[in-house]
Motif scaffolding. Structure first.
Motif, PDB file in Angstrom:
ATOM      1  N   GLY A 117      44.115  42.423  47.306  1.00 43.66           N
ATOM      2  CA  GLY A 117      42.806  42.809  47.832  1.00 43.66           C
ATOM      3  C   GLY A 117      41.904  43.387  46.767  1.00 43.66           C
ATOM      4  O   GLY A 117      40.694  43.142  46.756  1.00 43.66           O
ATOM      5  N   ILE A 118      42.483  44.168  45.835  1.00 44.81           N
ATOM      6  CA  ILE A 118      41.703  44.763  44.749  1.00 44.81           C
ATOM      7  C   ILE A 118      41.111  43.675  43.858  1.00 44.81           C
ATOM      8  O   ILE A 118      39.962  43.752  43.434  1.00 44.81           O
ATOM      9  N   LEU A 119      41.903  42.636  43.584  1.00 45.89           N
ATOM     10  CA  LEU A 119      41.431  41.541  42.732  1.00 45.89           C
ATOM     11  C   LEU A 119      40.227  40.824  43.355  1.00 45.89           C
ATOM     12  O   LEU A 119      39.319  40.384  42.652  1.00 45.89           O
ATOM     13  N   LYS A 120      40.228  40.718  44.671  1.00 48.65           N
ATOM     14  CA  LYS A 120      39.096  40.072  45.353  1.00 48.65           C
ATOM     15  C   LYS A 120      37.818  40.897  45.195  1.00 48.65           C
ATOM     16  O   LYS A 120      36.721  40.351  45.080  1.00 48.65           O
ATOM     17  N   ILE A 121      37.954  42.215  45.195  1.00 48.85           N
ATOM     18  CA  ILE A 121      36.789  43.096  45.050  1.00 48.85           C
ATOM     19  C   ILE A 121      36.152  42.925  43.682  1.00 48.85           C
ATOM     20  O   ILE A 121      34.936  42.832  43.557  1.00 48.85           O
ATOM     21  N   TYR A 122      36.981  42.858  42.637  1.00 50.38           N
ATOM     22  CA  TYR A 122      36.455  42.798  41.268  1.00 50.38           C
ATOM     23  C   TYR A 122      35.967  41.408  40.856  1.00 50.38           C
ATOM     24  O   TYR A 122      35.195  41.276  39.901  1.00 50.38           O
ATOM     25  N   LYS A 123      36.438  40.378  41.533  1.00 48.18           N
ATOM     26  CA  LYS A 123      36.005  39.010  41.237  1.00 48.18           C
ATOM     27  C   LYS A 123      36.224  38.643  39.763  1.00 48.18           C
ATOM     28  O   LYS A 123      35.323  38.181  39.065  1.00 48.18           O
ATOM     29  N   LEU A 124      37.450  38.910  39.281  1.00 47.94           N
ATOM     30  CA  LEU A 124      37.776  38.644  37.879  1.00 47.94           C
ATOM     31  C   LEU A 124      38.124  37.168  37.681  1.00 47.94           C
ATOM     32  O   LEU A 124      38.547  36.486  38.603  1.00 47.94           O
ATOM     33  N   SER A 125      37.960  36.710  36.436  1.00 48.80           N
ATOM     34  CA  SER A 125      38.388  35.357  36.099  1.00 48.80           C
ATOM     35  C   SER A 125      39.916  35.302  36.149  1.00 48.80           C
ATOM     36  O   SER A 125      40.602  36.339  36.123  1.00 48.80           O
ATOM     37  N   GLU A 126      40.481  34.104  36.196  1.00 48.28           N
ATOM     38  CA  GLU A 126      41.935  33.960  36.317  1.00 48.28           C
ATOM     39  C   GLU A 126      42.664  34.581  35.124  1.00 48.28           C
ATOM     40  O   GLU A 126      43.675  35.264  35.278  1.00 48.28           O
ATOM     41  N   GLU A 127      42.132  34.367  33.921  1.00 46.14           N
ATOM     42  CA  GLU A 127      42.750  34.915  32.705  1.00 46.14           C
ATOM     43  C   GLU A 127      42.737  36.445  32.727  1.00 46.14           C
ATOM     44  O   GLU A 127      43.749  37.089  32.431  1.00 46.14           O
ATOM     45  N   GLY A 161      38.953  40.650  22.600  1.00 47.33           N
ATOM     46  CA  GLY A 161      37.916  39.924  23.324  1.00 47.33           C
ATOM     47  C   GLY A 161      37.489  40.571  24.633  1.00 47.33           C
ATOM     48  O   GLY A 161      38.077  41.550  25.096  1.00 47.33           O
ATOM     49  N   THR A 162      36.421  40.010  25.241  1.00 50.48           N
ATOM     50  CA  THR A 162      35.827  40.562  26.460  1.00 50.48           C
ATOM     51  C   THR A 162      36.802  40.544  27.633  1.00 50.48           C
ATOM     52  O   THR A 162      36.835  41.464  28.448  1.00 50.48           O
ATOM     53  N   SER A 163      37.643  39.517  27.709  1.00 51.63           N
ATOM     54  CA  SER A 163      38.613  39.435  28.808  1.00 51.63           C
ATOM     55  C   SER A 163      39.586  40.613  28.752  1.00 51.63           C
ATOM     56  O   SER A 163      39.886  41.232  29.780  1.00 51.63           O
ATOM     57  N   MET A 214      45.303  41.833  33.708  1.00 51.92           N
ATOM     58  CA  MET A 214      45.200  43.123  34.388  1.00 51.92           C
ATOM     59  C   MET A 214      46.464  43.439  35.193  1.00 51.92           C
ATOM     60  O   MET A 214      46.958  44.575  35.178  1.00 51.92           O
ATOM     61  N   ILE A 215      47.007  42.448  35.888  1.00 50.34           N
ATOM     62  CA  ILE A 215      48.211  42.655  36.701  1.00 50.34           C
ATOM     63  C   ILE A 215      49.388  43.082  35.819  1.00 50.34           C
ATOM     64  O   ILE A 215      50.134  44.016  36.160  1.00 50.34           O
ATOM     65  N   THR A 216      49.548  42.418  34.678  1.00 48.56           N
ATOM     66  CA  THR A 216      50.646  42.765  33.766  1.00 48.56           C
ATOM     67  C   THR A 216      50.503  44.191  33.256  1.00 48.56           C
ATOM     68  O   THR A 216      51.480  44.962  33.230  1.00 48.56           O
TER      69      THR A 216
END
Length: 451
Positions: A340-350, A268-270, A355-357
């Motif tokens: 900080g990187i996650l804030k830049i990309y503005k990803l959904s929680e899922e 999927g897209t996520s 991505m972190i894993t």
């Protein structure tokens, strides 16, 4: 600890002046793709996915051209080490022309099969992702000859122990790309096509500058001021005998990544977006090791050209230590920077959790296995031992990484994360172990090009 040989070719200062600009240059080069992804993210996740898919193809091309360039750099480096500067210069000129012609052919080929790339290479992709990928590819394909020429030019500068010049060119290239993105994406609202256009212009500017600088006859490795070139088959054969195995290795390696990416699209897209962001961050994470990998070529090739095998072993040990120290420090910084990187990309929680894993698994492999898997075989190639690393790399890619990904992601139901576990643990662990035995065995000392 390795004892220090006498009459060293490179001082500690020489190594630092070679490696540090390479770190900056690689960071700047990767920022081209990073800026496209970040600035295109304002258009939506489908745009990020579309750009990342095409960027994967371009990473494949960059690796192929860099591999061919490394072949020319090894030839020139060994000839410089042997004291034959005239033949080293001829090798540099031959390399520029080879990469220019090959890249032009690839550009024409990709233009003809662009629809096949979009509909077959990546498997099934959603309509909005397809739309953005097509817009990006239509423009970016014309930058392929610039990539080929630039990779050849930067390899020549590294052989001259001058990585500072190409670092400055990369800085200019990224400045042009950033300004172009701002104007075309935000100002003219051109979206993915604007990102592609600014990338196209920045790459061609860099290619023209690197060629112009190499036309200076005062440089240790300069090229002739002529639009006509007569290929020397023996010289071309030497370059290709080193470049083709390296190119095949890198090409199949990247092709395997694309095949795996097609596998990821089934989740999927996520998963596609998480994988795309992780790929970009993973490329940034291994920058110190990649810089050492590039530095291995001129350092080891010059030692081998001079028959200085004791020095080759010494510098390999020294550069490997440098790689591990830098990777531990930099990977730690990257992990701490994740919020900080996650804030830049503005990803959904899922998508963010996925991505972190993925990224943490990559980090674990990067600080333990990556230098053995990529830096050590660079020393083997620089000595002329190119076929063995090619065979091991291809075998490991298709058996350990691709086979492992299907087992972990599919059979064991770990999803897209299983792909990253297979890569960072199974693939890197296997090839790193084999390369250690090859280097310690000393078979590479029989592969010198010139007697």
């Amino acid at each position: 600890m390795k004892s220090q040989p006498k009459n060293l070719i490179f001082s500690n200062k020489d190594l630092i002046h070679l490696v540090i600009p390479l770190v900056i240059e690689l960071a700047l080069k990767l920022i081209v793709g990073l800026l496209d992804s970040i600035m295109v993210s304002s258009v939506g996740e489908a745009a990020v996915s579309g750009v990342s898919l095409i960027d994967t193809v371009f990473q494949l091309l960059i690796y192929i051209f860099a591999a061919l360039a490394a072949g020319g750099a090894i030839v020139a480096g060994q000839r410089l080490g042997a004291g034959n500067k005239a033949e080293a210069k001829r090798s540099a000129g031959e390399l520029i022309w080879l990469n220019a012609i090959i890249s032009l052919v690839i550009m024409l080929l990709m233009s003809g099969i662009s629809e096949w790339i979009l509909t077959h290479l990546f498997g099934h992709i959603e309509a909005d992702v397809y739309y953005h990928a097509k817009r990006y590819l239509f423009v970016a394909v014309f930058s392929i000859p610039a990539i080929g020429i630039f990779e050849a030019g930067t390899a020549i500068f590294r052989t001259m122990n001058d990585s500072e010049t190409t670092m400055k060119i990369s800085l200019l290239m990224n400045a042009i790309n950033a300004v172009g993105n701002a104007i075309l994406i935000y100002g003219f609202l051109m979206g993915t096509q604007g990102a592609a256009l600014s990338t196209l212009v920045s790459r061609w500017v860099a290619a023209f500058i690197v060629v112009w600088l190499l036309l200076n006859p005062k440089r240790e490795l300069s090229i002739e001021r002529s639009l006509r070139h007569r290929f020397d088959w023996n010289l071309t054969q030497n370059i290709l005998s080193l470049g083709i195995p390296n190119g095949v290795e890198n090409g199949i390696f990247q092709l395997g990544k694309i095949v795996i990416l097609g596998f990821v699209t089934t989740f999927g897209t996520s998963a596609i977006t998480a994988n795309a962001v992780t790929q970009t961050l993973a490329s940034l994470e291994v920058i110190p090791g990649s810089a050492v990998q590039l530095a291995m070529i001129p350092v080891i090739s010059r030692c081998v050209g001079k028959n200085g095998y004791e020095q080759a072993r010494y510098y390999n040990w020294k550069l490997m230590k440098m790689a591990y120290a830098a990777m531990w420090i930099w990977c730690g910084v990257m992990v701490l920077s994740l919020p900080g990187i996650l804030k830049i990309y503005k990803l959904s929680e899922e998508t963010a959790k996925l991505m972190i894993t993925m990224f943490l698994w990559h980090t674990a492999g990067a600080v333990t296995l990556w230098p053995l898997s990529f830096d050590l075989p660079a020393s083997l190639r620089a000595s002329g031992d190119v076929r063995f690393p090619m065979v091991i790399s291809i075998l490991s890619m298709w058996v350990m990484r691709l086979g492992g990904a299907h087992i972990l992601a599919g059979s064991l139901q770990l999803g897209a994360v299983g792909v990253w576990i297979a890569m960072s643990m199974l693939d890197w662990g296997f090839r790193g172990t084999i390369y250690v035995f090859r280097w310690r065995g000393g078979k590479w000392m029989e592969k010198r090009l010139f007697n």
